[in-house]
Design an enzyme around this catalytic site. Sequence first.
Site, PDB file in Angstrom:
ATOM      1  N   ASN A   1      27.944  33.007  33.308  1.00 60.54           N
ATOM      2  CA  ASN A   1      27.376  34.336  33.061  1.00 60.54           C
ATOM      3  C   ASN A   1      26.198  34.291  32.094  1.00 60.54           C
ATOM      4  O   ASN A   1      25.320  35.141  32.128  1.00 60.54           O
ATOM      5  CB  ASN A   1      28.448  35.295  32.534  1.00 60.54           C
ATOM      6  CG  ASN A   1      29.359  35.767  33.648  1.00 60.54           C
ATOM      7  OD1 ASN A   1      28.955  35.817  34.819  1.00 60.54           O
ATOM      8  ND2 ASN A   1      30.596  36.099  33.316  1.00 60.54           N
TER       9      ASN A   1
ATOM     10  N   HIS B   1      38.862  30.893  32.925  1.00 65.21           N
ATOM     11  CA  HIS B   1      38.088  31.924  33.619  1.00 65.21           C
ATOM     12  C   HIS B   1      37.937  31.589  35.102  1.00 65.21           C
ATOM     13  O   HIS B   1      37.135  30.739  35.475  1.00 65.21           O
ATOM     14  CB  HIS B   1      36.716  32.052  32.935  1.00 65.21           C
ATOM     15  CG  HIS B   1      35.849  33.123  33.506  1.00 65.21           C
ATOM     16  ND1 HIS B   1      34.488  33.002  33.634  1.00 65.21           N
ATOM     17  CD2 HIS B   1      36.153  34.342  33.994  1.00 65.21           C
ATOM     18  CE1 HIS B   1      34.002  34.104  34.172  1.00 65.21           C
ATOM     19  NE2 HIS B   1      34.981  34.934  34.401  1.00 65.21           N
TER      20      HIS B   1
ATOM     21  N   GLU C   1      36.299  28.020  34.547  1.00 64.79           N
ATOM     22  CA  GLU C   1      35.750  27.647  33.235  1.00 64.79           C
ATOM     23  C   GLU C   1      36.933  27.581  32.263  1.00 64.79           C
ATOM     24  O   GLU C   1      37.634  28.589  32.082  1.00 64.79           O
ATOM     25  CB  GLU C   1      34.743  28.697  32.753  1.00 64.79           C
ATOM     26  CG  GLU C   1      33.432  28.689  33.529  1.00 64.79           C
ATOM     27  CD  GLU C   1      32.428  29.740  33.041  1.00 64.79           C
ATOM     28  OE1 GLU C   1      31.243  29.406  32.904  1.00 64.79           O
ATOM     29  OE2 GLU C   1      32.813  30.904  32.816  1.00 64.79           O
TER      30      GLU C   1
ATOM     31  N   SER D   1      36.104  37.458  30.947  1.00 58.80           N
ATOM     32  CA  SER D   1      34.775  36.993  31.351  1.00 58.80           C
ATOM     33  C   SER D   1      33.847  36.896  30.147  1.00 58.80           C
ATOM     34  O   SER D   1      32.834  36.201  30.204  1.00 58.80           O
ATOM     35  CB  SER D   1      34.141  37.971  32.337  1.00 58.80           C
ATOM     36  OG  SER D   1      35.028  38.291  33.358  1.00 58.80           O
TER      37      SER D   1
HETATM   38  N1  LIG Z   1      37.080  41.197  38.910  1.00 54.34           N
HETATM   39  C1  LIG Z   1      36.312  40.137  38.695  1.00 54.34           C
HETATM   40  O1  LIG Z   1      35.360  39.857  39.426  1.00 54.34           O
HETATM   41  C2  LIG Z   1      36.617  39.223  37.536  1.00 54.34           C
HETATM   42  C3  LIG Z   1      36.179  37.891  37.591  1.00 54.34           C
HETATM   43  C4  LIG Z   1      36.497  37.029  36.540  1.00 54.34           C
HETATM   44  C5  LIG Z   1      37.187  37.513  35.465  1.00 54.34           C
HETATM   45  N2  LIG Z   1      37.591  38.815  35.405  1.00 54.34           N
HETATM   46  C6  LIG Z   1      38.352  39.247  34.250  1.00 54.34           C
HETATM   47  O2  LIG Z   1      39.723  39.320  34.601  1.00 54.34           O
HETATM   48  C7  LIG Z   1      40.377  40.348  33.879  1.00 54.34           C
HETATM   49  C8  LIG Z   1      41.034  41.295  34.854  1.00 54.34           C
HETATM   50  O3  LIG Z   1      40.055  41.842  35.696  1.00 54.34           O
HETATM   51  P1  LIG Z   1      40.427  42.518  37.105  1.00 54.34           P
HETATM   52  O4  LIG Z   1      39.159  42.686  37.822  1.00 54.34           O
HETATM   53  O5  LIG Z   1      41.556  41.792  37.733  1.00 54.34           O
HETATM   54  O6  LIG Z   1      40.951  43.959  36.583  1.00 54.34           O
HETATM   55  P2  LIG Z   1      41.807  45.026  37.386  1.00 54.34           P
HETATM   56  O7  LIG Z   1      41.508  46.331  36.769  1.00 54.34           O
HETATM   57  O8  LIG Z   1      41.666  44.847  38.855  1.00 54.34           O
HETATM   58  O9  LIG Z   1      43.316  44.624  37.015  1.00 54.34           O
HETATM   59  C9  LIG Z   1      43.877  44.769  35.729  1.00 54.34           C
HETATM   60  C10 LIG Z   1      45.364  45.019  35.878  1.00 54.34           C
HETATM   61  O10 LIG Z   1      45.949  45.017  34.590  1.00 54.34           O
HETATM   62  C11 LIG Z   1      46.924  46.045  34.534  1.00 54.34           C
HETATM   63  N3  LIG Z   1      47.203  46.395  33.168  1.00 54.34           N
HETATM   64  C12 LIG Z   1      46.555  47.267  32.352  1.00 54.34           C
HETATM   65  N4  LIG Z   1      47.156  47.290  31.143  1.00 54.34           N
HETATM   66  C13 LIG Z   1      48.192  46.429  31.179  1.00 54.34           C
HETATM   67  C14 LIG Z   1      49.184  46.031  30.255  1.00 54.34           C
HETATM   68  N5  LIG Z   1      49.203  46.508  29.020  1.00 54.34           N
HETATM   69  N6  LIG Z   1      50.121  45.125  30.645  1.00 54.34           N
HETATM   70  C15 LIG Z   1      50.127  44.620  31.904  1.00 54.34           C
HETATM   71  N7  LIG Z   1      49.191  44.970  32.829  1.00 54.34           N
HETATM   72  C16 LIG Z   1      48.242  45.849  32.468  1.00 54.34           C
HETATM   73  C17 LIG Z   1      46.287  47.159  35.352  1.00 54.34           C
HETATM   74  O11 LIG Z   1      47.244  48.128  35.740  1.00 54.34           O
HETATM   75  C18 LIG Z   1      45.671  46.388  36.510  1.00 54.34           C
HETATM   76  O12 LIG Z   1      46.582  46.232  37.570  1.00 54.34           O
HETATM   77  C19 LIG Z   1      39.311  40.972  32.997  1.00 54.34           C
HETATM   78  O13 LIG Z   1      39.346  40.392  31.735  1.00 54.34           O
HETATM   79  C20 LIG Z   1      38.025  40.624  33.723  1.00 54.34           C
HETATM   80  O14 LIG Z   1      36.914  40.571  32.839  1.00 54.34           O
HETATM   81  C21 LIG Z   1      37.323  39.674  36.426  1.00 54.34           C
END
Ligand SMILES: NC(=O)c1ccc[n+]([C@@H]2O[C@H](COP(=O)([O-])OP(=O)(O)OC[C@H]3O[C@@H](n4cnc5c(N)ncnc54)[C@H](O)[C@@H]3O)[C@@H](O)[C@H]2O)c1
Length: 395
Positions: A195, A144, A156, A123
């Site tokens: 954002n 994104h 995005e 993000s």
């Molecule tokens: N949640 C949101 O609203 C949202 C929206 C847009 C973008 N994002 C972005 O998406 C990305 C993920 O966010 P999320 O909310 O899904 O996070 P999350 O914490 O729900 O999921 C992350 C996953 O990655 C796994 N993980 C950690 N280390 C790892 C590794 N070395 N190898 C493989 N898997 C690994 C974790 O165990 C977890 O299951 C981030 O960069 C976040 O900024 C999030």
Amino acid sequence: MSAEKIKKAAVIGSGAMGHGIAELLALSGIEVTMVDINDEFLAKAMGKIKWSLDKFVEKKRIRREDADAAVQRIRATTSYEQAAKDIDFAMEAVPENMDLKRKVFTTLDSVAPPHAILASNTSTLSITEMGQATKRADRVAGMHFFNPPHSMALVEVIKGNDTSQETITTLVELSKKLGKTPIIVRKDVRGFIVNRVLGAVFNEAFWAFQRKEATKEEIDSSVKYTGGFPMGWFELADFVGLDIAYEVGIILYEAYGERFKPCAEVIEPLVKEKKFGQKTGVGFYDWTKGRPRIPFNLLDSYDVERSWAVAVNEAAWLIHDDAANPADIDTGMKLGTYWPSGPCEYADRTGLDVILNKLKELYGKYNIEMYKPCPVLEDYVSKGRVGKKAGRGFY
Ligand SMILES: NC(=O)c1ccc[n+]([C@@H]2O[C@H](COP(=O)([O-])OP(=O)(O)OC[C@H]3O[C@@H](n4cnc5c(N)ncnc54)[C@H](O)[C@@H]3O)[C@@H](O)[C@H]2O)c1
């Protein structure tokens, strides 16, 4: 590579975003392997995907056989090598941490075939830096998605400094194949489009609140019922998560300086107490009994034109930085946050001269950089490009 050539993909991180993106890829006919750090997380992700597909079938949005076929296309493993050895595309969705993301990109680069495109769902972080952790920076880009990926229409697509145009074209095509509307972020700028504009209106509201010009209920009531936005800014910040809003605020400040000076006094104490908003039950509002009720009768207490003025100003800065065009900015705000109008089309209707005067008035009154008009806005107005009434504005 055309998006049609993407037959196999890996999704790294099967959390909130990863499992949703894996589901989308599988539904569009792509074989997907999810990677996570243990089998338990992967099993949970598979369970969520099946649940979501069942819901789609129930609502008659897809057929049962298509849901079953999508499930058949998804695998799960803790091995990067197994997941990525013969892929055409990988999507990284691990937690928002640059060291971790760099490691993931280096590993992916070492196991994936040379032609594969590696994308990040970050993000806020630098796509260029992730690209530099690989030997294929031209095939690394941002993609994104918004949460939840299966229902939010926007993606995005972000160009890092070394990303090739071909990679961007492929990811734009892929987004469309997944049923999404892509917008292009031409430069690796922090906050991308959505954002960044949202950060500006949040800050304006937080500072107004801090100066005791209006309560949060007054601001939210006006934003919602006079402005026609789906949520007030405090309500939306709670919904997004105050921890995330706070972090994004700091990143924008580091990237753009005084224009994004965060109003720490308003948000920091809540973050320190782990009152993150909806997900923890309390933030600016109490969410324990459901969505907060924003009082209707305060709808005139805050001048919503202030929100629009800073949103338009930030849109102008995006254009100034050559990071985005007006149509993509407008699409981003409408599809990414359900704004009733994009800032550029709003400005064209209202008059860029009117917006510029509002900014000047606010800048004169508060002397805060946030209100200092972007040179693009000054330039357009000085040339008579004041919007619809003149036949030319942002459009
Ligand atoms: N949640 C949101 O609203 C949202 C929206 C847009 C973008 N994002 C972005 O998406 C990305 C993920 O966010 P999320 O909310 O899904 O996070 P999350 O914490 O729900 O999921 C992350 C996953 O990655 C796994 N993980 C950690 N280390 C790892 C590794 N070395 N190898 C493989 N898997 C690994 C974790 O165990 C977890 O299951 C981030 O960069 C976040 O900024 C999030």
